[in-house]
Every structure is written in structure tokens, then in C-alpha cells.
Scaffold this motif. Structure first.
Motif, PDB file in Angstrom:
ATOM      1  N   HIS A 246       4.768  17.705  -2.119  1.00  0.00           N
ATOM      2  CA  HIS A 246       4.116  17.237  -0.833  1.00  0.00           C
ATOM      3  C   HIS A 246       2.831  16.097  -1.164  1.00  0.00           C
ATOM      4  CE1 HIS A 246       2.541  17.202   3.195  1.00  0.00           C
ATOM      5  NE2 HIS A 246       1.326  17.776   2.831  1.00  0.00           N
ATOM      6  N   GLU A 247       1.957  16.540  -2.002  1.00  0.00           N
ATOM      7  CA  GLU A 247       0.800  16.052  -2.349  1.00  0.00           C
ATOM      8  C   GLU A 247       1.157  14.560  -3.115  1.00  0.00           C
ATOM      9  OE1 GLU A 247      -2.552  16.263  -2.341  1.00  0.00           O
ATOM     10  OE2 GLU A 247      -2.120  17.858  -0.577  1.00  0.00           O
TER      11      GLU A 247
ATOM     12  N   ARG B  90       6.171   7.682   6.286  1.00  0.00           N
ATOM     13  CA  ARG B  90       5.213   8.958   6.649  1.00  0.00           C
ATOM     14  C   ARG B  90       4.987   8.509   8.301  1.00  0.00           C
ATOM     15  NH1 ARG B  90       7.500  10.963   2.540  1.00  0.00           N
ATOM     16  NH2 ARG B  90       6.928  10.088   0.662  1.00  0.00           N
TER      17      ARG B  90
ATOM     18  N   ASP C  28      -0.443   9.658   3.322  1.00  0.00           N
ATOM     19  CA  ASP C  28      -0.491  10.433   2.270  1.00  0.00           C
ATOM     20  C   ASP C  28      -1.951  10.625   1.844  1.00  0.00           C
ATOM     21  OD1 ASP C  28      -1.483   8.312   0.470  1.00  0.00           O
ATOM     22  OD2 ASP C  28       0.356   7.376   0.968  1.00  0.00           O
ATOM     23  N   PRO C  29      -2.241  11.545   0.742  1.00  0.00           N
ATOM     24  CA  PRO C  29      -3.564  12.110   0.232  1.00  0.00           C
ATOM     25  C   PRO C  29      -4.465  10.794   0.164  1.00  0.00           C
ATOM     26  CG  PRO C  29      -1.953  13.125  -0.667  1.00  0.00           C
ATOM     27  CD  PRO C  29      -1.278  12.135  -0.053  1.00  0.00           C
TER      28      PRO C  29
ATOM     29  N   SER D 166       0.911  -1.228  -0.089  1.00  0.00           N
ATOM     30  CA  SER D 166      -0.066   0.103   0.052  1.00  0.00           C
ATOM     31  C   SER D 166       0.979   1.334   0.024  1.00  0.00           C
ATOM     32  CB  SER D 166      -0.994   0.093   1.134  1.00  0.00           C
ATOM     33  OG  SER D 166      -1.743  -0.977   1.321  1.00  0.00           O
ATOM     34  N   GLN D 167       1.963   1.237  -0.539  1.00  0.00           N
ATOM     35  CA  GLN D 167       3.067   2.394  -0.475  1.00  0.00           C
ATOM     36  C   GLN D 167       3.195   3.014  -1.732  1.00  0.00           C
ATOM     37  OE1 GLN D 167       6.092   0.156   1.723  1.00  0.00           O
ATOM     38  NE2 GLN D 167       5.992   1.690   3.278  1.00  0.00           N
TER      39      GLN D 167
ATOM     40  N   GLU E 157       3.338  12.405  -2.131  1.00  0.00           N
ATOM     41  CA  GLU E 157       4.039  11.689  -1.091  1.00  0.00           C
ATOM     42  C   GLU E 157       3.674   9.964  -1.249  1.00  0.00           C
ATOM     43  OE1 GLU E 157       3.617  13.582   2.573  1.00  0.00           O
ATOM     44  OE2 GLU E 157       5.656  14.581   2.341  1.00  0.00           O
ATOM     45  N   GLY E 158       2.229   9.915  -1.635  1.00  0.00           N
ATOM     46  CA  GLY E 158       1.872   8.410  -1.777  1.00  0.00           C
ATOM     47  C   GLY E 158       2.048   7.809  -3.285  1.00  0.00           C
TER      48      GLY E 158
END
Lengths: 162, 267
Positions: free
Chosen positions: A128-129, B182, B100-101, A43-44, A131-132
Motif C-alpha cells: 500500500h505504501e 489512484r 500516494d504517500p 509525477s507518477q 503505491e507511488g
């Protein structure tokens, strides 16, 4: 077994799947929408990001049954005919990909952030947005440039439309 | 993932009865920890009871003294709530730093607290503000709620319904994030309550999970400025140690993050 009814890219679809089926498995293996990728098992990585009722989510971290009744948009649902979505066009223009594996998730996350935050977006916000979403080729620079350009263009378009 | 049976109750009462009728059930909130754990086959519940659509668990209510948030409220909703940002800006900030978002679009307050990961964010706000955790059975004070790694006061089948956070005079949350996961390598929620008392809660660092840093609270009670912490050191005994950071490193980070959090009170 779970009966799942979804609107996928504007089309009503139904399937009967095992309860443990992940949404990404339903999209890829049952509906044949293989643009959504599976890059990790943890899930990263974000390669599987799709929009669930208009919000970016990781389709590998959601059961298909949980999404019952929802509207799903995948990377296949962005372009209109032969006309790429502005974010897709910007990724091509700015070389925002190398191997392309992470690209569907990157683009779905980019569209989500522009929808939520409006534009134009600056580099810090974009990083920043993102990050996923993990990319192992580009070093992110051209991905960020592509999203910057697309967010500016889309902000211009939405101003023009008002 | 092992086989499981999915249920979607429409009321809390139905959720409770499904739970008691199953052999090894788990409640599914946002699923952002439970589903990855099941994918790794580290958890294998026979039944999953989905709480994510229960209207009883939604909503944010702000009064003069408290912000009460439904347990099913997502991190994204809390992070972008103008009401929360006005009443407790540090809480909105904390919610915006979870994962994260995409994770924030599904993950929930109740799910985070029920799991009580030692590096999760929300436990720091709950303990740092002295919040009350309301459940289907009772109300639990923050001090009693957290009972060690992944351990809480919740009984079998008990569901968190909402959490009431007292509104502080000032507060801030400072998080040293692990750059890949995170999660908090160490993070501090520091608050001065309306009665002047100081509360400082630390997540990510303690080997028993979230805890109050009493030495830091005492120093700030005498002088609520960052410089009051110059001579304060935290004992590395009782700190987590792993490949990401030693106990001594985390102990040092506690003071550093606390200083930054108190520095954040000004702004």
C-alpha cells in the motif's frame, strides 16, 4: 531567478536558478547528485523521491524555490561511509532490483515508511505504501521482501537502542 | 515548463496583492496537480504565488459540532490526525486514500477543492457532509461551491482559507480506485447527520463533477441499511465515460460503493 539555500545530506548548499527549475533538476544538474532519477514526466513513477524535512516527496513535483531553507536527504545521503543503510543492504541481500532505475526512489520511500510507521511492517502495508513507486522489472516481490526484512531489522535495532 | 515567476508571500493580504498585480497568476498550494499540468505545458501562469507556508492556512480545530481544517493542511496531516479520526473517521480515511504517500505529504485540502477535479476525493466529503468553504471574501455552502468540471464559485484572486465539516452521526467513504492514477473511478461519501438526515455524495462518476445521489438518499432515509439500495439504480445519462469505464459501469459502481459505504457505518 531564485536564490535557493538548502541543506543537502547535511551540507549547506546555495544556488541561483530559474524560478521554473524543479528540485530534481537542481539536485541533479547543479549539485551533481544524479542518484535521484527522473523516470516519467507525469509525477507518477516515484524514481525521484527524496526526503524534504524528513518526509518523502517527489522532487519532480516541487520547484527548487519552494524547497528554499529545507533539509533534503537524497539516496547519496543514506550510507555512512562504506556502511550501507539497512534498507540499502536489504535491497542487495534480497535482490530488490534488476535494472536499478527505480531503486533510489524505492529506497527513499521505504526509509520514509519505516520512519513513519515503525516496524516490522507486513506485506500488505508495504505494498500500500509503495503505491507511488513504479518498477517495471521485478514484479515488486523482492522489493517487498527487502523492505520487510529491513523494517524488522530496524525495529530490532531501535528496540536494542532503547 | 514555460517560464514563470515565483513569489512566496508571508500573509494572505500580500498574496492577494501579488495576484492582482500579475497578468496571469495562479496560486500554488501543494502543487501536486498544478506543477504536473505546467510540466505538460497545459498551464502557463506568468506568476506562481506560493501559499504553502502561510500560517493563516494551517491548523485543525475540533468542536462538538464541526471539524475545521485550514486550507493549507496536507492530506497526510489530515489522514494521521487523531482529532480528525475521533470526530469524523471517514474524513481521515478519505485523506489517506488521496494519491500516494509522497503526494499526500505536499497536496492540500484547499488545493484539491480549488481545482475541483471530477475524480478528486475531497469534494465528496465537502458535499457529503454539507461543509462550508471559507474564503478570503466569504463563506460558501457546499451546494453552491461546486459548479461543474474544474469549476467552482471562487472568483479571481479569492483564496480558500478553511473548511468546516459538520460532524455526522456516522459516515463512511468507499472508493473504487483507478489502479494506476489512484483517482476515484467512482467513490461515495455517505453520511447520516446528527438530525437523522442522509447525505450521499458521489465523485469520479458524474460528467458535471461531484453530485448528490438523491435516489440513494431517499432510499436510505426510509431504511438506512445497505439492503435498502438493492432495487436502486442510477441513470447512466450524466455519467462520465472514458477508456477506463463506460457510463453504465460507473452508474452501477455508484450503487455498489454506496452500499459498501452504508455497510461501513456499522463498524
Amino acid at each position: 531567478m531564485a536564490k535557493v539555500s538548502l541543506t543537502v545530506n547535511g551540507k549547506a548548499l546555495t544556488a541561483e536558478v530559474e524560478d521554473r527549475t524543479l528540485l530534481v533538476q537542481l539536485l541533479r544538474d547543479v549539485f551533481g547528485l544524479t542518484g535521484t532519477h527522473v523516470g516519467c514526466d507525469t509525477s507518477q513513477c516515484g524514481a525521484c523521491v527524496i526526503h524534504l524535512d524528513g518526509r518523502a516527496v517527489k522532487s519532480c513535483t516541487l520547484l527548487a524555490a519552494q524547497a528554499d531553507g529545507a533539509a533534503v536527504t537524497t539516496i547519496e545521503g543514506l550510507a555512512v561511509g562504506d556502511e550501507l543503510h539497512p534498507v540499502q543492504a536489504a535491497f542487495r541481500e534480497h535482490h530488490g532490483l534488476q535494472c536499478g532505475f527505480c531503486t533510489p526512489g524505492m529506497i527513499m520511500s521505504a526509509v520514509d515508511m519505516i520512519n513513519r510507521l515503525g516496524g516490522p511492517l507486513d506485506e500488505e502495508t508495504i505494498r500500500h505504501e509503495l503505491e507511488g513507486n513504479i518498477c517495471r522489472c521485478t514484479g515488486y516481490h523482492n522489493i517487498v521482501k527487502a523492505i520487510e526484512a529491513a523494517s524488522a531489522q530496524m525495529a530490532g535495532l531501535s528496540q536494542a537502542a532503547e | 515548463m514555460y517560464e514563470t515567476t515565483y513569489h512566496r508571500p508571508s500573509t494572505l493580504a500580500e498574496a492577494a496583492s501579488l495576484f492582482s498585480g500579475a497578468s496571469e497568476a495562479r496560486f500554488l498550494a501543494g502543487g501536486q496537480t498544478l506543477l504536473p499540468t505546467m510540466k505538460q505545458r497545459l498551464a502557463a501562469p506568468t506568476d506562481l504565488i506560493d501559499l504553502s507556508r502561510l500560517a493563516e492556512l494551517k491548523g485543525i480545530e475540533v468542536t462538538a459540532d464541526a471539524v475545521t481544517i485550514g486550507a493549507g493542511t496536507t492530506h497526510a496531516t489530515v489522514a494521521t490526525s487523531a482529532e480528525v479520526a475521533r470526530a469524523i473517521p471517514a474524513l481521515a480515511k478519505l485523506a489517506g486514500l488521496v494519491g500516494d504517500p509522497a503526494v499526500r505529504h505536499l497536496g492540500t485540502l484547499g488545493g484539491s477543492l480549488a481545482n475541483n477535479d471530477p475524480a478528486a476525493d475531497y469534494p465528496a466529503a465537502v458535499l457529503g457532509l454539507g461543509a462550508t468553504v471559507h474564503t478570503t471574501k466569504r463563506s460558501i455552502a457546499a451546494e453552491e461551491y461546486f459548479q461543474g468540471l474544474f469549476t467552482t464559485a471562487l472568483e479571481e484572486g479569492e483564496i480558500i482559507t478553511r473548511v468546516s465539516f459538520p460532524i455526522p452521526a456516522r459516515a463512511d467513504y468507499q472508493k473504487f480506485r483507478h489502479p494506476a492514477s489512484r483517482y476515484a473511478l467512482t467513490a461515495v461519501f455517505a453520511a447520516q447527520m446528527k438530525d437523522g438526515s442522509i447525505r450521499v455524495a458521489v465523485t469520479g462518476a458524474g460528467s458535471d463533477g461531484v453530485f448528490r445521489a438523491e435516489a440513494i438518499e431517499a432510499a436510505l432515509a426510509a431504511n438506512p441499511t445497505p439492503s435498502a439500495l438493492d432495487g436502486v439504480s442510477i441513470d447512466p445519462a450524466g455519467m462520465l465515460a472514458d477508456i477506463h469505464g463506460s457510463a453504465a459501469y460507473r452508474a452501477n459502481l455508484v450503487t455498489v460503493m454506496a452500499k459498501r459505504a452504508v455497510g461501513g457505518w456499522a463498524g
